[in-house]
Design a protein around this motif. Structure first.
Motif, PDB file in Angstrom:
ATOM      1  N   ARG A  36       0.831  -1.200   0.000  1.00 27.08           N
ATOM      2  CA  ARG A  36       0.000   0.000   0.000  1.00 27.08           C
ATOM      3  C   ARG A  36       0.867   1.253   0.000  1.00 27.08           C
ATOM      4  O   ARG A  36       0.569   2.239  -0.692  1.00 27.08           O
ATOM      5  CB  ARG A  36      -0.928  -0.011   1.215  1.00 27.08           C
ATOM      6  CG  ARG A  36      -2.127  -0.935   1.034  1.00 27.08           C
ATOM      7  CD  ARG A  36      -3.098  -0.841   2.177  1.00 27.08           C
ATOM      8  NE  ARG A  36      -4.299  -1.603   1.876  1.00 27.08           N
ATOM      9  CZ  ARG A  36      -4.996  -2.293   2.768  1.00 27.08           C
ATOM     10  NH1 ARG A  36      -4.612  -2.313   4.038  1.00 27.08           N
ATOM     11  NH2 ARG A  36      -6.091  -2.947   2.412  1.00 27.08           N
ATOM     12  N   ALA A  37       1.938   1.221   0.778  1.00 27.50           N
ATOM     13  CA  ALA A  37       2.833   2.372   0.815  1.00 27.50           C
ATOM     14  C   ALA A  37       3.545   2.551  -0.518  1.00 27.50           C
ATOM     15  O   ALA A  37       3.740   3.675  -0.992  1.00 27.50           O
ATOM     16  CB  ALA A  37       3.856   2.195   1.936  1.00 27.50           C
ATOM     17  N   CYS A  38       3.920   1.454  -1.144  1.00 26.11           N
ATOM     18  CA  CYS A  38       4.608   1.497  -2.436  1.00 26.11           C
ATOM     19  C   CYS A  38       3.732   2.171  -3.494  1.00 26.11           C
ATOM     20  O   CYS A  38       4.153   3.142  -4.146  1.00 26.11           O
ATOM     21  CB  CYS A  38       4.981   0.079  -2.877  1.00 26.11           C
ATOM     22  SG  CYS A  38       5.768  -0.030  -4.503  1.00 26.11           S
ATOM     23  N   TYR A  39       2.510   1.682  -3.667  1.00 22.08           N
ATOM     24  CA  TYR A  39       1.615   2.272  -4.660  1.00 22.08           C
ATOM     25  C   TYR A  39       1.207   3.689  -4.253  1.00 22.08           C
ATOM     26  O   TYR A  39       0.978   4.544  -5.112  1.00 22.08           O
ATOM     27  CB  TYR A  39       0.382   1.396  -4.850  1.00 22.08           C
ATOM     28  CG  TYR A  39       0.667   0.157  -5.669  1.00 22.08           C
ATOM     29  CD1 TYR A  39       0.789   0.226  -7.054  1.00 22.08           C
ATOM     30  CD2 TYR A  39       0.833  -1.087  -5.060  1.00 22.08           C
ATOM     31  CE1 TYR A  39       1.065  -0.905  -7.809  1.00 22.08           C
ATOM     32  CE2 TYR A  39       1.112  -2.226  -5.806  1.00 22.08           C
ATOM     33  CZ  TYR A  39       1.229  -2.127  -7.184  1.00 22.08           C
ATOM     34  OH  TYR A  39       1.513  -3.241  -7.922  1.00 22.08           O
ATOM     35  N   GLY A  40       1.124   3.925  -2.956  1.00 21.82           N
ATOM     36  CA  GLY A  40       0.805   5.270  -2.485  1.00 21.82           C
ATOM     37  C   GLY A  40       1.884   6.268  -2.865  1.00 21.82           C
ATOM     38  O   GLY A  40       1.584   7.394  -3.292  1.00 21.82           O
ATOM     39  N   GLU A  41       3.144   5.874  -2.717  1.00 19.65           N
ATOM     40  CA  GLU A  41       4.245   6.767  -3.097  1.00 19.65           C
ATOM     41  C   GLU A  41       4.266   6.994  -4.607  1.00 19.65           C
ATOM     42  O   GLU A  41       4.534   8.098  -5.082  1.00 19.65           O
ATOM     43  CB  GLU A  41       5.583   6.192  -2.635  1.00 19.65           C
ATOM     44  CG  GLU A  41       5.876   6.387  -1.157  1.00 19.65           C
ATOM     45  CD  GLU A  41       7.359   6.497  -0.886  1.00 19.65           C
ATOM     46  OE1 GLU A  41       7.960   7.528  -1.248  1.00 19.65           O
ATOM     47  OE2 GLU A  41       7.924   5.538  -0.312  1.00 19.65           O
ATOM     48  N   MET A  42       3.998   5.931  -5.377  1.00 18.84           N
ATOM     49  CA  MET A  42       3.951   6.083  -6.831  1.00 18.84           C
ATOM     50  C   MET A  42       2.859   7.063  -7.238  1.00 18.84           C
ATOM     51  O   MET A  42       3.072   7.944  -8.086  1.00 18.84           O
ATOM     52  CB  MET A  42       3.708   4.717  -7.482  1.00 18.84           C
ATOM     53  CG  MET A  42       4.879   3.760  -7.395  1.00 18.84           C
ATOM     54  SD  MET A  42       4.458   2.087  -7.944  1.00 18.84           S
ATOM     55  CE  MET A  42       4.063   2.357  -9.688  1.00 18.84           C
ATOM     56  N   ALA A  43       1.682   6.935  -6.631  1.00 21.26           N
ATOM     57  CA  ALA A  43       0.563   7.815  -6.962  1.00 21.26           C
ATOM     58  C   ALA A  43       0.861   9.256  -6.567  1.00 21.26           C
ATOM     59  O   ALA A  43       0.563  10.201  -7.317  1.00 21.26           O
ATOM     60  CB  ALA A  43      -0.706   7.328  -6.270  1.00 21.26           C
ATOM     61  N   GLN A  44       1.455   9.448  -5.385  1.00 20.34           N
ATOM     62  CA  GLN A  44       1.786  10.795  -4.929  1.00 20.34           C
ATOM     63  C   GLN A  44       2.793  11.456  -5.857  1.00 20.34           C
ATOM     64  O   GLN A  44       2.660  12.631  -6.215  1.00 20.34           O
ATOM     65  CB  GLN A  44       2.355  10.735  -3.502  1.00 20.34           C
ATOM     66  CG  GLN A  44       2.765  12.072  -2.919  1.00 20.34           C
ATOM     67  CD  GLN A  44       1.611  13.052  -2.798  1.00 20.34           C
ATOM     68  OE1 GLN A  44       0.471  12.645  -2.548  1.00 20.34           O
ATOM     69  NE2 GLN A  44       1.877  14.337  -2.985  1.00 20.34           N
ATOM     70  N   LEU A  45       3.791  10.690  -6.284  1.00 19.31           N
ATOM     71  CA  LEU A  45       4.798  11.232  -7.183  1.00 19.31           C
ATOM     72  C   LEU A  45       4.189  11.609  -8.534  1.00 19.31           C
ATOM     73  O   LEU A  45       4.502  12.654  -9.105  1.00 19.31           O
ATOM     74  CB  LEU A  45       5.919  10.207  -7.374  1.00 19.31           C
ATOM     75  CG  LEU A  45       7.143  10.645  -8.174  1.00 19.31           C
ATOM     76  CD1 LEU A  45       7.750  11.916  -7.590  1.00 19.31           C
ATOM     77  CD2 LEU A  45       8.177   9.533  -8.185  1.00 19.31           C
ATOM     78  N   ALA A  46       3.288  10.763  -9.045  1.00 19.41           N
ATOM     79  CA  ALA A  46       2.626  11.058 -10.321  1.00 19.41           C
ATOM     80  C   ALA A  46       1.797  12.343 -10.221  1.00 19.41           C
ATOM     81  O   ALA A  46       1.746  13.147 -11.168  1.00 19.41           O
ATOM     82  CB  ALA A  46       1.745   9.887 -10.733  1.00 19.41           C
ATOM     83  N   ARG A  47       1.156  12.546  -9.063  1.00 21.73           N
ATOM     84  CA  ARG A  47       0.381  13.785  -8.865  1.00 21.73           C
ATOM     85  C   ARG A  47       1.313  15.000  -8.819  1.00 21.73           C
ATOM     86  O   ARG A  47       1.021  16.045  -9.412  1.00 21.73           O
ATOM     87  CB  ARG A  47      -0.448  13.701  -7.581  1.00 21.73           C
ATOM     88  CG  ARG A  47      -1.651  12.766  -7.678  1.00 21.73           C
ATOM     89  CD  ARG A  47      -2.590  12.955  -6.501  1.00 21.73           C
ATOM     90  NE  ARG A  47      -1.973  12.559  -5.239  1.00 21.73           N
ATOM     91  CZ  ARG A  47      -2.024  11.330  -4.720  1.00 21.73           C
ATOM     92  NH1 ARG A  47      -2.660  10.366  -5.377  1.00 21.73           N
ATOM     93  NH2 ARG A  47      -1.451  11.057  -3.568  1.00 21.73           N
TER      94      ARG A  47
END
Length: 328
Positions: free
Chosen positions: A164-175
Motif C-alpha cells: 500500500r505504501a509502495c503504490y501510495g508513493e507512486m501515486a503521490q509522485l505522479a500527482r
C-alpha cells in the motif's frame, strides 16, 4: 524551468530514446536467445542489445539498469520520472530486510540494486535504527510492517502494508509531476494488482472480508466493486477497460483448482505494455521517457525468464508462452 527549456530538453532526450530503441530486445532477438546452442551464445546475443556479456547475467542486468536510470535522470527535465520505476525496488528490499531479520538471517543476497536507496546502506541503517535519507512514507511503512510481524508473525499482513505504501508513493509522485499519462499508469498498475489478488483469493475460497483487506485503493476500478463481485463476475467489473481480456480469463480461473494462471498473468502484463507502448506515438515529452523506462524493465524481465527457462530445460515453445508482449 521555463516551458521552452523543458520542451527543448524533452526533444533532446526523446531523440536519444528513439535511437536507443533500436537496441531493445525484439521478439526476433528473443527467439534467437531461446534457440541458442548454449548460454554463452545467448549472452553474446545480449551484447547486440548493449549489455556487457563479460559480467555474466546478473552483472550485465544490474549494470544496464543502473545505466538507464542514470541516463534518464540526467536527460529528463525532471529526474523524479525515474523514481516511479525505482520505488518498487526499495519496497522489495524492505520486505527482504524485515523477513530476514525476523528469521535471524542476513538479507544481503536478496537485496536488489536499482532503487532510490542503496540496499546495503538501507540494511545498515535499519540495523542501527537510523533510516536517514528515506521518505517519511517509507520509514512509516517499514515500522508498521515490523510491528505487524512482531505482533502476529504474519508476513502477508506486513507485505500488504508495504504494498500500500509502495503504490501510495507512486501515486503521490505522479500527482506531484502533474503527468496524466503517469497517473494513468499508476492507476492501471493498481488495477492489475487488485485483479490478480481477486483471482488468487477466489481460488483460495476466501472472498468477502479477506479480499477487502488485501485490495488496494487508487485504481480505475473501485476496490469496493471488486470486493463485491464474485470471482466469476470479475469480467463485468473490468469490462470497459484495458484489463477486459485479462479479467475474462481470470473469471474462468477464479475457483479452487481452476487451472494454470500463466495466460492470465501474461494478459495482465500485456495490458500495461499496451498502455505504455502508446508513448511511441507521441513525438516528445514525459510519455517518451516513461515508456522507455518501462520498456527496459520489461526487457530485463524477459531476459531473466529466457535464461531461467533454459536452465530448467524447458523447450522453446514453453519459454515463449511465458514471455509478455514486447514494447517494440
Amino acid at each position: 524551468m521555463s516551458h521552452r527549456k523543458k520542451d527543448t530538453d524533452y526533444l533532446a532526450i526523446s531523440a536519444r530514446i528513439r535511437a536507443m530503441e533500436n537496441k531493445l530486445l525484439t521478439r526476433e532477438r528473443m527467439d534467437r536467445m531461446i534457440e541458442a546452442r548454449d548460454d554463452a551464445e545467448a549472452m553474446k546475443l545480449l551484447a547486440e542489445c548493449g549489455y556487457n556479456d563479460a559480467l555474466g547475467l546478473d552483472g550485465a542486468l544490474a549494470q544496464a539498469r543502473a545505466e538507464v536510470f542514470k541516463d534518464m535522470e540526467q536527460g529528463a527535465p525532471d529526474p523524479r520520472l525515474v523514481e516511479v520505476f525505482q520505488i518498487k525496488y526499495d519496497y522489495h528490499n524492505a520486505k527482504a530486510i524485515l523477513k530476514a531479520q525476523a528469521q535471524g538471517l542476513d538479507p544481503e543476497r536478496l537485496l536488489l540494486a536499482g532503487g532510490r536507496y542503496n540496499p546495503a546502506a538501507l540494511w545498515d541503517g535499519w540495523k542501527r535504527e537510523a533510516l536517514s535519507g528515506t521518505s517519511e512514507a517509507f520509514k512509516k511503512a517499514m515500522e508498521q510492517a515490523r510491528a505487524a510481524l512482531a505482533e502476529g508473525g504474519d508476513p502477508q499482513r506486513a507485505d500488504l502494508i508495504l504494498d500500500r505504501a509502495c503504490y501510495g508513493e507512486m501515486a503521490q509522485l505522479a500527482r506531484e509531476l502533474q503527468s496524466p499519462f503517469l497517473q494513468g499508469y499508476v492507476r492501471l498498475s493498481v488495477d492489475v494488482a487488485n485483479l490478480r489478488s481477486a483471482v488468487r483469493v477466489a481460488r483460495m475460497g476466501r472472498e468477502g472480508e479477506f479480499l477487502r483487506q488485501v485490495l488496494l485503493a487508487g485504481g480505475n476500478a473501485s476496490d469496493t466493486a471488486i470486493a463485491a463481485a464474485r470471482g466469476d463476475a470479475l469480467g463485468e467489473v473490468f469490462r470497459s477497460g484495458p484489463l477486459a481480456r485479462a479479467a475474462d480469463l481470470g473469471a474462468k480461473l477464479a475457483q479452487p483448482g481452476g487451472g494454470s494462471l500463466t495466460a492470465f498473468e501474461r494478459e495482465c502484463d500485456n495490458a500495461l505494455t499496451a498502455y505504455l507502448a502508446a508513448a511511441r506515438r507521441i513525438p516528445f515529452g514525459e510519455e517518451t521517457v516513461i515508456g522507455y523506462l518501462y520498456a527496459k524493465e520489461l526487457e530485463f524481465t524477459a531476459i531473466r525468464a529466457i535464461f531461467a527457462g533454459r536452465a530448467a530445460g524447458l523447450d522453446g515453445d514453453t519459454i515463449r508462452s511465458r514471455l509478455r508482449e514486447t514494447y517494440v
